[in-house]
Motif scaffolding. Structure first.
Motif, short mmCIF file in Angstrom:
data_model
loop_
_atom_site.label_atom_id
_atom_site.label_comp_id
_atom_site.label_asym_id
_atom_site.label_seq_id
_atom_site.Cartn_x
_atom_site.Cartn_y
_atom_site.Cartn_z
N LYS A 110 1.12 -1.34 0.11
CA LYS A 110 0.20 0.13 -0.03
C LYS A 110 0.77 1.31 -0.69
O LYS A 110 2.07 1.60 0.77
CB LYS A 110 -1.10 0.28 1.33
CG LYS A 110 -1.86 -0.71 1.56
CD LYS A 110 -2.19 -1.83 -0.10
CE LYS A 110 -3.99 -2.77 0.52
NZ LYS A 110 -4.55 -2.80 -0.49
N ASP A 111 0.25 2.94 -0.75
CA ASP A 111 1.12 3.11 -0.98
C ASP A 111 0.73 4.83 0.09
O ASP A 111 0.99 5.61 0.00
CB ASP A 111 1.04 4.28 -2.06
CG ASP A 111 0.05 4.52 -2.97
OD1 ASP A 111 -0.63 4.42 -1.95
OD2 ASP A 111 -0.03 4.85 -4.16
N ARG A 112 -0.04 4.26 1.13
CA ARG A 112 -0.75 4.69 2.37
C ARG A 112 -0.31 4.62 3.67
O ARG A 112 -0.57 3.24 3.64
CB ARG A 112 -2.61 5.23 2.14
CG ARG A 112 -2.70 6.35 2.74
CD ARG A 112 -4.45 6.54 2.32
NE ARG A 112 -4.48 7.76 1.23
CZ ARG A 112 -5.28 8.51 0.37
NH1 ARG A 112 -6.79 7.36 1.69
NH2 ARG A 112 -5.14 9.05 0.23
N ILE A 113 0.39 4.68 4.52
CA ILE A 113 0.71 4.19 5.60
C ILE A 113 0.18 4.68 6.86
O ILE A 113 0.00 6.34 6.83
CB ILE A 113 1.66 3.87 5.56
CG1 ILE A 113 2.39 3.46 4.38
CG2 ILE A 113 2.18 3.38 6.95
CD1 ILE A 113 3.57 2.76 4.35
N VAL A 114 -0.67 4.61 7.61
CA VAL A 114 -0.89 5.40 8.95
C VAL A 114 -0.35 4.24 9.86
O VAL A 114 -0.03 3.13 10.38
CB VAL A 114 -2.82 4.79 9.80
CG1 VAL A 114 -3.23 5.76 10.63
CG2 VAL A 114 -3.01 5.34 8.38
N PHE A 115 0.54 5.84 10.74
CA PHE A 115 1.00 5.51 11.87
C PHE A 115 0.85 5.88 12.97
O PHE A 115 0.04 6.79 13.97
CB PHE A 115 2.48 6.17 11.93
CG PHE A 115 3.14 5.54 10.82
CD1 PHE A 115 3.80 4.28 11.34
CD2 PHE A 115 3.49 6.34 9.59
CE1 PHE A 115 4.59 4.35 9.73
CE2 PHE A 115 4.20 5.92 9.02
CZ PHE A 115 5.02 4.48 9.21
N ALA A 116 0.60 4.80 14.79
CA ALA A 116 0.60 5.34 15.90
C ALA A 116 1.37 4.17 16.61
O ALA A 116 1.67 3.62 16.37
CB ALA A 116 -1.02 4.61 16.11
N GLY A 117 1.51 5.16 17.86
CA GLY A 117 2.15 4.18 18.99
C GLY A 117 3.34 5.14 19.74
O GLY A 117 3.01 6.22 20.15
N LEU A 118 4.25 4.98 20.20
CA LEU A 118 5.32 5.84 21.29
C LEU A 118 6.57 5.76 20.98
O LEU A 118 6.77 4.49 20.20
CB LEU A 118 4.87 4.92 22.96
CG LEU A 118 3.94 4.57 23.50
CD1 LEU A 118 3.62 3.97 24.99
CD2 LEU A 118 2.90 6.49 23.90
N TRP A 119 7.12 7.07 21.47
CA TRP A 119 7.01 7.98 21.46
C TRP A 119 7.12 8.83 20.12
O TRP A 119 7.23 8.56 19.26
CB TRP A 119 8.00 8.04 22.11
CG TRP A 119 7.72 8.13 23.99
CD1 TRP A 119 7.07 7.66 24.91
CD2 TRP A 119 9.47 7.82 24.05
NE1 TRP A 119 7.69 7.02 25.72
CE2 TRP A 119 9.03 7.43 26.32
CE3 TRP A 119 10.59 8.20 24.09
CZ2 TRP A 119 9.83 6.90 27.02
CZ3 TRP A 119 12.08 7.98 25.17
CH2 TRP A 119 10.82 7.03 26.18
N THR A 120 5.89 9.54 20.39
CA THR A 120 5.83 10.82 19.16
C THR A 120 6.86 11.48 18.77
O THR A 120 6.94 11.31 17.30
CB THR A 120 4.76 11.85 19.79
OG1 THR A 120 3.71 11.72 20.31
CG2 THR A 120 4.08 12.02 18.54
#
Length: 220
Positions: A110-120
Motif C-alpha cells: 500500500k502506498d498510504r500508511i497510518v502510524f500510531a505508537g510511542l513515543w511521538t
C-alpha cells in the motif's frame, strides 16, 4: 466555470483497503514515561484503533523495540485484536530502518500508511519522515500516540504536519472506515467498538439503543 458536486468521496479519506496500519512500541516501559496523555486513555485509544483495523481487515504491522531485554510486552489491548500475529521486534528506534518491517510494508504493497505508537517525537516522527521522503502518503493518529511531555508530543505533531503528514484521531479513524451507516455488514462492528472504547460517543450510542432502540443513520 461552474463546478458540479457529486457523491464521490474525497481522495484523502481513508478506506479499509487503501492503507497499511503500523502500530509501534505500545509497550510498558515506553508507557511508564509517557506524560502527554493519561495511560488509561492511551490504552483505550490503542484498543479502539486496533479493533477498528482488525474488524475492517486493514493490513496491520505490529512492531516492538527490545521487547525481551528492555521495553516489555505490547499492550494486550493491541495484541488481543490480532491473535497469533507475530510482533516484529527491532533494535532501531526508527521503525523504517528495520529490514523486517520494510519487507512487510513492501509485501502488503500500500502506498498510504497510518502510524500510531510511542513515543511521538522518536518512534513516530522517524518512520513518518522516512516514509514521506520515499513518496508514501502518510497519516498518524495523534491521540493514539504519546510522549514524555505535552511539549514533546505537540512539537512532534507540528513537525510531522510540516513534513506533510495528516493528523487524525482514534474515533475519526473508526468512523472514516465505516463512513456510511447504510453499510450494514459493518454497522454492528462499528457501533460495538464505539460502545466499548468510544468514550462519551460510545455512551451516547449505548443510551440511544437502550432507551429508544435508535440506530445511527435511521430515518423517520
Amino acid at each position: 466555470m461552474t463546478i458540479t458536486a457529486t457523491t464521490v468521496p474525497g481522495k484523502t479519506l481513508l478506506s479499509p483497503v487503501d492503507h497499511t496500519l503500523v502500530l509501534i512500541d505500545f509497550q510498558s516501559q515506553m508507557a511508564f514515561a509517557t506524560k502527554s496523555i493519561d495511560a488509561t486513555v492511551l490504552r483505550n485509544n490503542a484498543a479502539l484503533v486496533a479493533r477498528s483495523a482488525a474488524g475492517f481487515g486493514v493490513p496491520t504491522i505490529l512492531t516492538t523495540v527490545a521487547e525481551k531485554s528492555f521495553s516489555g510486552p505490547m499492550f494486550d489491548e493491541v495484541t488481543d485484536a490480532f491473535p497469533g500475529q507475530p510482533l516484529l521486534d527491532r533494535t532501531s528506534m526508527n521503525t523504517w530502518e528495520d529490514a523486517a518491517v520494510i519487507e512487510e510494508v513492501n509485501r502488503i504493497g500500500k502506498d498510504r500508511i497510518v502510524f500510531a505508537g510511542l513515543w511521538t517525537s522518536v518512534c513516530i516522527v522517524g518512520p513518518v519522515a522516512s516514509a514521506i521522503d520515499q513518496g508514501f502518503d502518510v497519516y498518524f493518529i495523534a491521540d493514539a500516540c504519546g510522549d514524555v511531555s505535552a511539549e514533546a508530543h505537540e512539537r512532534a505533531v507540528q513537525r510531522m504536519i510540516q513534513l506533510g503528514a495528516t493528523p487524525m484521531t482514534s474515533v475519526q479513524y473508526l468512523l472514516e472506515l465505516q463512513r456510511d451507516w447504510a453499510r450494514g455488514e459493518t454497522y454492528e462492528l462499528t457501533t460495538g467498538i464505539a460502545k466499548k472504547w468510544g468514550g462519551a460517543y460510545g455512551l451516547g450510542v449505548t443510551y440511544a439503543k437502550t432507551m429508544f432502540g435508535a440506530a445511527e443513520g435511521a430515518h423517520g
